[in-house]
Design a protein around this motif. Structure first.
Motif, short mmCIF file in Angstrom:
data_model
loop_
_atom_site.label_atom_id
_atom_site.label_comp_id
_atom_site.label_asym_id
_atom_site.label_seq_id
_atom_site.Cartn_x
_atom_site.Cartn_y
_atom_site.Cartn_z
N SER A 126 0.66 -1.25 -0.04
CA SER A 126 0.09 0.06 0.00
C SER A 126 0.93 1.42 -0.10
N THR A 127 1.82 1.40 0.91
CA THR A 127 2.76 2.62 0.79
C THR A 127 3.46 2.62 -0.24
N ASP A 128 3.98 1.64 -1.20
CA ASP A 128 4.86 1.72 -2.22
C ASP A 128 3.75 2.15 -3.47
N ARG A 129 2.58 1.52 -3.29
CA ARG A 129 1.67 2.04 -4.26
C ARG A 129 1.22 3.36 -4.32
N THR A 130 0.97 4.08 -3.11
CA THR A 130 0.86 5.46 -2.88
C THR A 130 1.96 6.09 -3.39
N ALA A 131 3.31 5.92 -3.15
CA ALA A 131 4.27 6.55 -3.34
C ALA A 131 4.33 6.63 -5.12
N LEU A 132 3.95 5.53 -5.67
CA LEU A 132 4.14 5.40 -7.10
C LEU A 132 3.05 6.27 -7.59
N SER A 133 1.97 6.36 -7.10
CA SER A 133 0.80 6.93 -7.38
C SER A 133 1.14 8.54 -7.45
N ARG A 134 1.73 9.09 -6.43
CA ARG A 134 2.20 10.50 -6.29
C ARG A 134 3.32 10.65 -7.22
N ARG A 135 4.14 9.73 -7.61
CA ARG A 135 5.33 10.14 -8.46
C ARG A 135 4.67 10.24 -10.16
N TYR A 136 3.97 9.22 -10.25
CA TYR A 136 3.32 9.08 -11.76
C TYR A 136 1.95 9.75 -11.83
N ASP A 137 1.82 10.88 -11.47
CA ASP A 137 0.51 11.68 -11.42
C ASP A 137 -0.19 12.18 -12.47
N ALA A 138 0.26 11.97 -13.57
CA ALA A 138 -0.35 12.53 -15.00
C ALA A 138 -1.31 11.24 -15.21
N ASP A 139 -2.64 11.30 -14.67
CA ASP A 139 -3.37 10.21 -15.07
C ASP A 139 -3.51 9.57 -16.23
N ASP A 140 -3.34 8.36 -16.59
CA ASP A 140 -3.47 7.67 -17.83
C ASP A 140 -2.32 7.73 -18.86
N SER A 141 -1.00 8.27 -18.30
CA SER A 141 0.04 8.96 -19.33
C SER A 141 0.71 7.63 -19.47
N PRO A 142 1.42 7.44 -20.68
CA PRO A 142 2.37 6.45 -21.04
C PRO A 142 3.10 5.98 -19.62
N ASP A 143 3.87 6.72 -19.05
CA ASP A 143 4.65 6.34 -17.87
C ASP A 143 4.03 5.77 -16.90
N GLN A 144 2.85 6.28 -16.66
CA GLN A 144 2.13 5.79 -15.51
C GLN A 144 1.68 4.39 -15.98
N ARG A 145 1.19 4.11 -16.97
CA ARG A 145 0.43 2.88 -17.65
C ARG A 145 1.50 1.84 -17.41
N ARG A 146 2.60 2.23 -17.91
CA ARG A 146 3.77 1.05 -17.94
C ARG A 146 4.14 1.02 -16.54
N THR A 147 4.51 1.80 -15.72
CA THR A 147 5.04 1.63 -14.44
C THR A 147 3.98 0.96 -13.56
N MET A 148 2.81 1.20 -13.48
CA MET A 148 1.73 0.58 -12.68
C MET A 148 1.57 -0.83 -13.16
N ARG A 149 1.61 -1.08 -14.67
CA ARG A 149 1.60 -2.65 -15.07
C ARG A 149 2.65 -3.44 -14.52
N GLU A 150 4.23 -2.82 -14.74
CA GLU A 150 5.14 -3.51 -14.08
C GLU A 150 5.04 -3.84 -12.80
N PHE A 151 4.42 -2.66 -11.95
CA PHE A 151 4.47 -2.87 -10.51
C PHE A 151 3.55 -3.89 -9.92
N TYR A 152 2.52 -4.15 -10.62
CA TYR A 152 1.21 -5.11 -10.13
C TYR A 152 1.91 -6.26 -10.54
#
Length: 593
Positions: free
Chosen positions: A42-68
């Protein structure tokens, strides 16, 4: 004269230790081997959500998919066989959560493909805030060129949807109201993201402002015009209509989407089977509604009886007093029995606020938790809006919902989940929180809380409403009911005020809630009702033990609540399939209570 709550507050002020719990039971409480793992996720997910805060951006999509996917892979390396019951429960819950998040990303990929022809510029714009978060030195001339090109592209697309006398004009992209409405919402989000990106540099970097301010303003204006054109030319908004007052569109997820959502909630039923359950529950409510109408002298004309109930609304300005008194009445009723623990602090720490008029268009009734939000008209509303709000929030309807929002409903749920197994808040589901509040409505019905026929009509209104929610929401996602039909369905079958029905359907399909949220109230309540029969009616647990265990175990699908309380054997695949509806106790008619 002091109110009951003022008396309680005075006593607490004199004896502050009364809100301090005994600590020994907290020290001895069993814990899960994976509690720290879930908290770390939960803590790591929150940190990534703050870091990649451009909703639905290419970087956010790639990072969250790799994270999960990475978390899922590492979780599978844990030796499941060495875990205790609570650890196994957390393993299954976290694995289930990760699978669902990956499925949601895949669903969003599909939706993005559907809007590509309308938003071909989206990733180009979202690359700008991604670069900022990557701390890449900004290129003002390059950014200006990007914005200028996008502004021209947006204006060109918009022109395709505007009336034109030019017979040689290009064909507009083929789309639907649903996709165009989704695209318009995405454009709104893009504008917000781009505005935050621009503000970061503007003024702090004079070269940036010199190059970028004008093209950014033109791009922002072009996006605003494009969103408006999509809504007016494709979706069907009238010019100048606010988004929360325009046509209700929604975004159905179809049968496959519902199947995935039900799998995540550990419910082994098809949507059609759930609709059949709802129809059966509605039939009971209708039967009881007619019985109450006969007591009031209206024969079987339950709608006429309900009209009388609706017209019992309190005077303007008196709704907070009504809510206060109803909260005290319900709490006193629970104090007469030994059903559930309501700690002293949980009795005192909730607050009350009023819902703003514009928000009442999508929230025509109470909202609750630590703050109970009251929906009632203001002086600036139209006469029609005032009357519909007062009628829809009359004392008898409110009698059955104040405790739903406060104690032992949403407020107590939040209070307990913040203090017991708090790591499981990650696994929150409306089948647990809304299901519990609805369960208490059915529980109090069985125990005679609603004495007068008017109060019974108030309780049955909500019970019918929750049945209707299952029917219209699942049929909408199956493509068998439009939002307009859903509004009429609520008016016809539950006797909703039309404005309140529109607000309810708008809230259901506006995107703030998951696709199963509306079905979760009654289905979750029935699951808990079946589990109560399995544990309390068989004397395996007392009422208080059962209700406290559900609250203190933390949020999760009810099938997992059952597995924990019955200490069922768990595998990595989850709890055994539970066909709860086949063992439901029959609801109690008035004559048998």
């Amino acid at each position: 004269m002091l109110t009951p709550f003022a008396v309680l507050a005075a006593l607490l002020a004199q004896q502050p230790a009364s809100v301090v719990p005994p600590l020994t039971p907290l020290v001895a409480r069993p814990s899960s081997e994976l509690e720290e793992v879930v908290e770390r996720f939960s803590t790591d997910r929150t940190a990534l959500s703050r870091r990649y805060d451009a909703d639905d951006s290419p970087d956010q999509r790639r990072t969250m998919r790799e994270f999960y996917a990475g978390w899922q892979s590492n979780l599978h390396e844990v030796d499941f066989g060495k875990l205790g019951l609570e650890g196994r429960a957390d393993y299954i819950l976290l694995d289930n959560y990760l699978k669902h998040q990956l499925a949601l990303l895949a669903r969003r990929d599909k939706q993005r493909t559907e809007t590509t022809t309308l938003l071909p510029f989206a990733d180009k714009l979202l690359g700008l805030p991604d670069a900022r978060r990557n701390l890449t030195t900004v290129d003002p001339p390059g950014s200006a060129r990007t914005l200028s090109a996008v502004a021209q592209q947006v204006d060109s697309l918009r022109a395709l949807f505007e009336p034109s006398r030019d017979s040689t004009s290009r064909a507009k992209p083929q789309t639907t109201r649903t996709i165009a409405n989704r695209a318009a919402g995405d454009v709104d989000d893009l504008r917000e993201t781009l505005r935050a990106w621009f503000r970061y540099y503007d003024g702090y970097d004079p070269v940036f402002s010199w190059w970028v301010k004008d093209p950014w303003q033109k791009t922002d204006s072009a996006l605003a015009r494009y969103a408006r054109t999509l809504r007016e030319r494709v979706v069907g908004f009238k010019p100048g209509t606010a988004q929360n007052a325009g046509p209700i569109v929604g975004d159905p997820i179809d049968a496959e989407g519902l199947k995935e959502e039900l799998t995540y909630e550990m419910i082994p039923y098809t949507p059609q089977e759930l609709i059949a359950i709802a129809e059966r529950e509605y039939a009971f409510s209708l039967q009881e509604m007619k019985a109450a109408a006969r007591e009031m002298g209206f024969g079987d004309d339950w709608k006429a009886a309900m009209e009388k109930v609706k017209n019992t609304y309190v005077d303007p300005g008196r709704q907070p007093d009504l809510v206060r008194d109803l909260a005290k009445q319900a709490q006193d009723f629970f104090d007469q029995h030994d059903w559930v623990t309501i700690p002293p602090l949980a009795r005192e720490d909730w607050r009350m606020e009023m819902i703003p008029p514009e928000r009442q268009r999508v929230s025509p009734f109470f909202l609750g938790g630590e703050v109970i939000q009251v929906s009632y008209p203001t002086a600036d509303m139209t006469d029609e809006e005032k009357l519909m709000s007062m009628r829809g929030n009359n004392p008898h309807f409110s009698h059955a919902t104040v405790f739903h929002e406060l104690n032992p409903g949403h407020h107590l749920q939040g209070w307990m989940s913040a203090r017991y197994n708090a790591h499981r808040r990650l696994f929150g589901t409306p089948f647990w929180n809304e299901g519990q509040s609805l369960y208490w409505e059915m529980f109090l019905w069985d125990h005679g809380f609603q004495v007068s026929p008017e109060d019974r009509i108030g309780a049955l209104f909500w019970r019918m409403h929750r049945s209707a929610r299952i029917i219209f929401s699942l049929n909408f996602h199956l493509g068998k009911m439009t939002p307009e039909q859903a509004v009429q369905f609520l008016v016809d079958t539950v006797n909703f005020e039309r404005a309140n029905a529109e607000g309810e359907v708008r809230r259901s399909f506006g995107g703030q809630y998951g696709p199963l949220y509306q079905a979760a109230y009654m289905i979750g309540g029935l699951q808990l009702r079946a589990l109560h029969a399995e544990l309390v009616d068989t004397k395996k647990m007392s009422e208080r033990e059962f209700h406290d265990a559900v609250l203190q175990g933390g949020p999760m699908p009810i099938a997992m609540v059952r597995a924990r309380l019955l200490k069922l054997s768990l595998t990595r695949d989850g709890p055994p399939a539970w066909r709860f509806a086949e063992k439901l106790p029959a609801p109690l008619p008035r004559s048998r209570r």
